[in-house]
Design a protein around this motif. Structure first.
Motif, PDB file in Angstrom:
ATOM      1  N   THR A 241      32.246  42.899  34.390  1.00  0.00           N
ATOM      2  CA  THR A 241      32.537  44.292  34.674  1.00  0.00           C
ATOM      3  C   THR A 241      31.299  44.925  35.282  1.00  0.00           C
ATOM      4  O   THR A 241      30.176  44.587  34.920  1.00  0.00           O
TER       5      THR A 241
ATOM      6  N   TYR B 222      32.607  50.282  33.846  1.00  0.00           N
ATOM      7  CA  TYR B 222      32.880  49.171  32.938  1.00  0.00           C
ATOM      8  C   TYR B 222      34.207  49.286  32.206  1.00  0.00           C
ATOM      9  O   TYR B 222      34.463  48.568  31.264  1.00  0.00           O
ATOM     10  N   ASP B 223      35.057  50.202  32.646  1.00  0.00           N
ATOM     11  CA  ASP B 223      36.389  50.217  32.057  1.00  0.00           C
ATOM     12  C   ASP B 223      37.284  49.152  32.680  1.00  0.00           C
ATOM     13  O   ASP B 223      38.327  48.822  32.134  1.00  0.00           O
ATOM     14  N   LYS B 224      36.907  48.603  33.814  1.00  0.00           N
ATOM     15  CA  LYS B 224      37.718  47.583  34.470  1.00  0.00           C
ATOM     16  C   LYS B 224      37.023  46.241  34.377  1.00  0.00           C
ATOM     17  O   LYS B 224      35.914  46.066  34.859  1.00  0.00           O
ATOM     18  N   VAL B 225      37.671  45.290  33.727  1.00  0.00           N
ATOM     19  CA  VAL B 225      37.124  43.955  33.536  1.00  0.00           C
ATOM     20  C   VAL B 225      37.910  42.973  34.392  1.00  0.00           C
ATOM     21  O   VAL B 225      39.136  42.987  34.389  1.00  0.00           O
TER      22      VAL B 225
END
Lengths: 114, 114
Positions: free
Chosen positions: B94, B99-102
């Motif tokens: 991410t 960092y909300d999207k992995v």
């Protein structure tokens, strides 16, 4: 005391039907996700909600509609199911606002469209 | 855009032998790196993560991974595997800025042979 739970665990249905999958987390997290895992185990993000707001909406057919009634719940409704929708759908959650980078996954819902 | 490559889709290894699962990533910005494990018919769970500091990170069950920025790699190793390590292993990345999207790699299936 399950952290992230999903219902149902298994779902077998006919093409063209409409179905819903429910997800609940009791971790107090602010962000929830839906992932699709295909037969080759490839995992792809579909949607992400932060405090009930949609923040990630990947290229997903508009037959898929997420709904977040509150921070602890994220449901997935699927209209006019197709054979290609057969997969395992995972819900996950994380605490993004305080830098929580770990995602906690539910046990998955195994969807089979006949 | 980010991407994650796991070159080995399947890794068979004898019990008590060492193993290395390879992961390479591509990103134009700094990233956080993760390894998740998925046991049969279960959701994913975090094995270990690299955020900052020491480039060598360890899990409680004997796995370790080393972040190599120049080679953009985050390989997972264990000196002696057990039957119970049989599972699917996913490398994930991410961006530090979102960092909300992995993004998950395609996974490596580790089979430990008695």
């Amino acid at each position: 005391d399950t952290a992230v739970s999903q219902t149902p665990k298994y779902l077998v249905t006919q093409m063209g039907n409409d179905k819903s999958i429910k997800c609940e987390q009791n971790l107090g997290h602010d962000t929830m996700y839906w992932y699709k895992q295909d037969s080759k185990k490839f995992l792809k993000i579909m949607f992400s909600y932060n405090n009930k707001e949609l923040i990630i909406n990947e290229t997903v057919p508009n037959r898929f509609s997420p709904k977040s009634p509150d921070k602890a719940h994220l449901n997935l409704h699927i209209n006019s199911l197709e054979l290609g929708d057969s997969a395992v759908y995972f819900c996950a959650s994380s605490q993004v606002s305080s830098g929580g980078l770990t995602q906690y996954f539910g046990p998955g819902t195994r969807l089979l469209v006949l | 855009a980010q991407s994650v490559t796991q070159l080995d889709s399947q890794v068979p290894v004898f019990e008590e032998a060492p193993v290395e699962l390879r992961c390479n990533y591509s990103s134009s910005v700094s990233v956080y790196l993760f390894w998740y494990v998925q046991y049969p018919n279960q959701g994913l769970q975090l094995l270990l993560k690299y955020l900052s500091g020491s480039t060598l990170v360890k899990s409680i069950n004997g796995f370790e991974a080393e972040f190599n920025k120049s080679q953009t790699s985050f390989h997972l190793r264990k000196p002696s595997v057990h039957i119970s390590d049989t599972a699917e292993y996913f490398c994930a990345v991410t961006q530090k800025t979102s960092y909300d999207k992995v993004i998950f790699g395609p996974g490596t299936s580790l089979s430990v042979i008695p």
